[in-house]
Design a protein around this motif. Structure first.
Motif, short mmCIF file in Angstrom:
data_model
loop_
_atom_site.label_atom_id
_atom_site.label_comp_id
_atom_site.label_asym_id
_atom_site.label_seq_id
_atom_site.Cartn_x
_atom_site.Cartn_y
_atom_site.Cartn_z
N VAL A 39 -10.86 -21.16 -12.09
CA VAL A 39 -9.53 -20.71 -11.60
C VAL A 39 -8.42 -21.46 -12.34
CG1 VAL A 39 -8.00 -20.81 -9.59
CG2 VAL A 39 -10.30 -19.88 -9.34
N ALA A 40 -8.58 -22.79 -12.45
CA ALA A 40 -7.56 -23.60 -13.14
C ALA A 40 -7.41 -23.16 -14.60
CB ALA A 40 -7.92 -25.07 -13.05
N ILE A 41 -8.54 -22.89 -15.25
CA ILE A 41 -8.51 -22.51 -16.67
C ILE A 41 -7.88 -21.14 -16.85
CG2 ILE A 41 -9.95 -21.91 -18.67
CD1 ILE A 41 -12.00 -23.99 -17.65
N ILE A 42 -8.30 -20.17 -16.03
CA ILE A 42 -7.91 -18.79 -16.30
C ILE A 42 -6.41 -18.56 -16.09
CG2 ILE A 42 -8.29 -17.63 -14.07
CD1 ILE A 42 -9.62 -16.39 -17.43
N PHE A 43 -5.81 -19.25 -15.12
CA PHE A 43 -4.37 -19.07 -14.93
C PHE A 43 -3.59 -19.60 -16.13
CE2 PHE A 43 -3.90 -16.82 -11.20
CZ PHE A 43 -4.53 -17.37 -10.09
N LYS A 44 -4.18 -20.58 -16.85
CA LYS A 44 -3.52 -21.07 -18.07
C LYS A 44 -3.74 -20.10 -19.22
CE LYS A 44 -3.44 -26.08 -17.49
NZ LYS A 44 -4.63 -26.74 -16.91
N GLU A 45 -5.00 -19.59 -19.34
CA GLU A 45 -5.32 -18.74 -20.50
C GLU A 45 -4.71 -17.35 -20.38
OE1 GLU A 45 -9.44 -18.55 -21.54
OE2 GLU A 45 -9.65 -20.73 -21.64
N TRP A 46 -4.55 -16.85 -19.15
CA TRP A 46 -3.99 -15.51 -18.92
C TRP A 46 -2.68 -15.67 -18.15
CZ3 TRP A 46 -8.85 -12.32 -16.92
CH2 TRP A 46 -9.79 -12.26 -17.95
N PRO A 47 -1.59 -15.96 -18.80
CA PRO A 47 -0.34 -16.22 -18.07
C PRO A 47 0.19 -15.01 -17.28
CG PRO A 47 -0.02 -16.46 -20.46
CD PRO A 47 -1.45 -16.15 -20.25
N HIS A 48 -0.26 -13.80 -17.63
CA HIS A 48 0.18 -12.61 -16.89
C HIS A 48 -0.55 -12.48 -15.56
CE1 HIS A 48 -3.47 -11.55 -19.10
NE2 HIS A 48 -3.71 -10.75 -18.08
N LEU A 49 -1.61 -13.29 -15.37
CA LEU A 49 -2.45 -13.16 -14.18
C LEU A 49 -1.75 -13.76 -12.96
CD1 LEU A 49 -5.26 -12.24 -13.26
CD2 LEU A 49 -6.08 -14.54 -13.74
N GLU A 50 -1.72 -12.99 -11.84
CA GLU A 50 -1.09 -13.50 -10.62
C GLU A 50 -2.04 -13.53 -9.44
OE1 GLU A 50 3.16 -11.50 -11.78
OE2 GLU A 50 2.93 -12.35 -9.78
N ARG A 51 -3.10 -12.76 -9.51
CA ARG A 51 -4.02 -12.68 -8.37
C ARG A 51 -5.45 -12.61 -8.88
NH1 ARG A 51 -4.66 -10.18 -3.06
NH2 ARG A 51 -6.67 -9.11 -3.01
N ILE A 52 -6.28 -13.54 -8.39
CA ILE A 52 -7.72 -13.45 -8.64
C ILE A 52 -8.33 -13.06 -7.31
CG2 ILE A 52 -9.82 -14.64 -9.33
CD1 ILE A 52 -8.08 -16.75 -10.67
N GLU A 53 -9.19 -12.06 -7.32
CA GLU A 53 -9.82 -11.67 -6.07
C GLU A 53 -11.33 -11.73 -6.18
OE1 GLU A 53 -7.72 -7.96 -5.73
OE2 GLU A 53 -9.35 -6.84 -6.69
N ALA A 54 -11.96 -11.90 -5.03
CA ALA A 54 -13.41 -11.93 -4.99
C ALA A 54 -13.85 -11.26 -3.69
CB ALA A 54 -13.93 -13.36 -5.04
N VAL A 55 -14.95 -10.54 -3.76
CA VAL A 55 -15.52 -9.98 -2.54
C VAL A 55 -16.89 -10.59 -2.32
CG1 VAL A 55 -14.22 -7.83 -2.58
CG2 VAL A 55 -16.43 -7.93 -3.73
N ALA A 56 -17.21 -10.87 -1.07
CA ALA A 56 -18.53 -11.38 -0.72
C ALA A 56 -19.06 -10.52 0.41
CB ALA A 56 -18.43 -12.84 -0.28
N ASP A 57 -20.32 -10.16 0.32
CA ASP A 57 -20.97 -9.39 1.37
C ASP A 57 -20.74 -10.09 2.72
OD1 ASP A 57 -23.35 -8.56 3.15
OD2 ASP A 57 -23.53 -7.21 1.44
N VAL A 58 -20.53 -9.30 3.78
CA VAL A 58 -20.26 -9.91 5.10
C VAL A 58 -21.39 -10.84 5.54
CG1 VAL A 58 -18.65 -8.22 6.03
CG2 VAL A 58 -21.10 -7.82 6.28
N GLU A 59 -22.62 -10.60 5.03
CA GLU A 59 -23.74 -11.46 5.42
C GLU A 59 -23.93 -12.64 4.47
OE1 GLU A 59 -27.38 -9.40 6.08
OE2 GLU A 59 -26.49 -7.97 7.47
N ASN A 60 -23.13 -12.73 3.45
CA ASN A 60 -23.30 -13.80 2.45
C ASN A 60 -22.39 -14.98 2.79
OD1 ASN A 60 -23.90 -15.30 0.20
ND2 ASN A 60 -23.40 -13.69 -1.28
N ARG A 61 -22.76 -15.68 3.83
CA ARG A 61 -21.94 -16.77 4.35
C ARG A 61 -21.79 -17.89 3.32
NH1 ARG A 61 -18.10 -18.02 5.92
NH2 ARG A 61 -17.57 -19.64 7.44
N ARG A 62 -22.85 -18.15 2.54
CA ARG A 62 -22.77 -19.19 1.51
C ARG A 62 -21.67 -18.92 0.51
NH1 ARG A 62 -26.44 -23.20 0.93
NH2 ARG A 62 -28.46 -22.85 1.93
N SER A 63 -21.62 -17.69 0.02
CA SER A 63 -20.63 -17.34 -0.98
C SER A 63 -19.23 -17.37 -0.39
CB SER A 63 -20.94 -15.97 -1.56
OG SER A 63 -20.29 -15.81 -2.80
#
Lengths: 152, 189
Positions: free
Chosen positions: B124-148
């Motif tokens: 996350v720290a790297i990508i916001f520097k490398e892609w300055p146009h980036l404003e939102r990183i999103e991730a989806v995790a299965d409702v049963e994937n508590r670890r993730s």
């Protein structure tokens, strides 16, 4: 042009209002005609007062997103709600692989949020800086209607 | 993880107390294919991902050529330069250029040690520097994937919503939890 040139209608849309008929004509040719599912909303005498479109997700056939726009003088009469209900019923029938129809409404667009709720969509949450609207990143409320949800 | 062994919160918290090994992120090489197979062939790791399991070395090499090599941002998660998992960040489909998604996998033997969390924080720290146009990183995790879900929460992502029947995983349509990290959110050390 009645609704596409009206800034009150295009306020929460990506594009701005059309100034000329030839702009609108180009939009029809380049965007509407090739679209997978684009319908005019017509009332009484069959005259279009708005439109509704459904976009399948590029990477997942189980979901599609719906968007709609309506001429300002037709607001507040339940037309958009009725159009949504009708469109949902039709796409779920035409696309049996479709399980989820989703829609986003700007956090500052309570009228559109209300339309979705009345059409039976379930509010899921606020997605931050989700959509770019006229150069600004906007928070959006996500709604969904499943093929298995009861129809209103 | 098999059904019925979903870790309790207590177990997750205990695991989180252990010291985290030093991890690095680097490009994957063709010579890493044996290590790649360790998690790409493991159902326990691939269970909640949309990618197919690789059962042979040829499949892994094919996956490397077709998906990994041309990918805009794909990194091996390494301990002492040996890959133990991978992490990818890709632009969101469609016109929303300010958005990207993040996904990751980790070999089963390395679960429960904070490695995925450390990798996500770094990425996350790297990508916001490398892609300055980036404003939102999103991730989806299965409702049963508590670890993730825990990985994302510890890495500073904000939970936004449960999206019903959002994606197809292993031929089933699944509910997922949506998380996001904005360029204006504080990075987590």
């Amino acid at each position: 042009m009645t609704w596409a040139s009206d800034p009150r209608v295009t306020r929460f849309q990506r594009r701005g209002p059309y100034a000329t008929a030839s702009d609108a004509l180009r939009y029809i040719t380049e965007h509407i005609l090739p679209h997978p599912w684009y319908r005019a909303i017509c009332v009484d005498n069959g005259c279009p007062v708005g439109s509704i479109s459904v976009n399948p997700a590029p990477d997942d056939r189980c979901r599609a997103s719906v968007g709609y726009r309506l001429a300002y003088n037709c607001w507040g009469r339940g037309i958009a709600t009725a159009a949504l209900r009708e469109a949902a019923a039709r796409v779920f029938e035409e696309w049996p692989h479709l399980k989820r129809l989703e829609a986003v409404a700007d956090v500052e667009n309570p009228a559109s949020q209300r339309v979705l709720e009345k059409a039976g969509f379930q509010r899921e949450g606020v997605l931050r800086k989700y959509i770019m609207l006229k150069g600004e990143r906007r928070d959006m409320v996500m709604f969904s209607l499943l093929a298995t949800d009861p129809r209103t | 993880m098999e059904r019925g062994t979903t870790p309790q919160l207590k177990q997750l918290v205990e695991e989180e107390q252990k010291p985290i090994p030093d991890i690095t992120l680097r490009q994957l090489k063709h010579s890493d294919v044996e290590d790649l197979m360790k998690w790409k062939s493991d159902d326990r790791v691939m269970r909640f991902t949309t990618r197919q399991v690789c059962t042979t070395k040829d499949e892994a090499l094919d996956f490397t050529e077709r998906f990994i090599m041309p990918h805009p941002w794909f990194r091996a998660i390494c301990i002492e330069d040996r890959p133990v998992g991978s992490l990818a960040i890709g632009p969101a489909p469609g016109d929303e250029k300010h958005r990207a998604w993040i996904g990751y996998s980790l070999a089963y033997d390395y679960w429960g040690r904070g490695i995925a969390t450390a990798a996500v924080k770094k990425a996350v720290a790297i990508i916001f520097k490398e892609w300055p146009h980036l404003e939102r990183i999103e991730a989806v995790a299965d409702v049963e994937n508590r670890r993730s879900q825990r990985v994302l929460e510890k890495a500073g992502f904000q939970r936004e919503a449960v999206l019903r029947k959002f994606i197809v995983i292993k031929d089933k349509v699944r509910d997922v939890v949506m998380y996001s990290f904005l360029s204006t959110d504080p990075l987590v050390e």
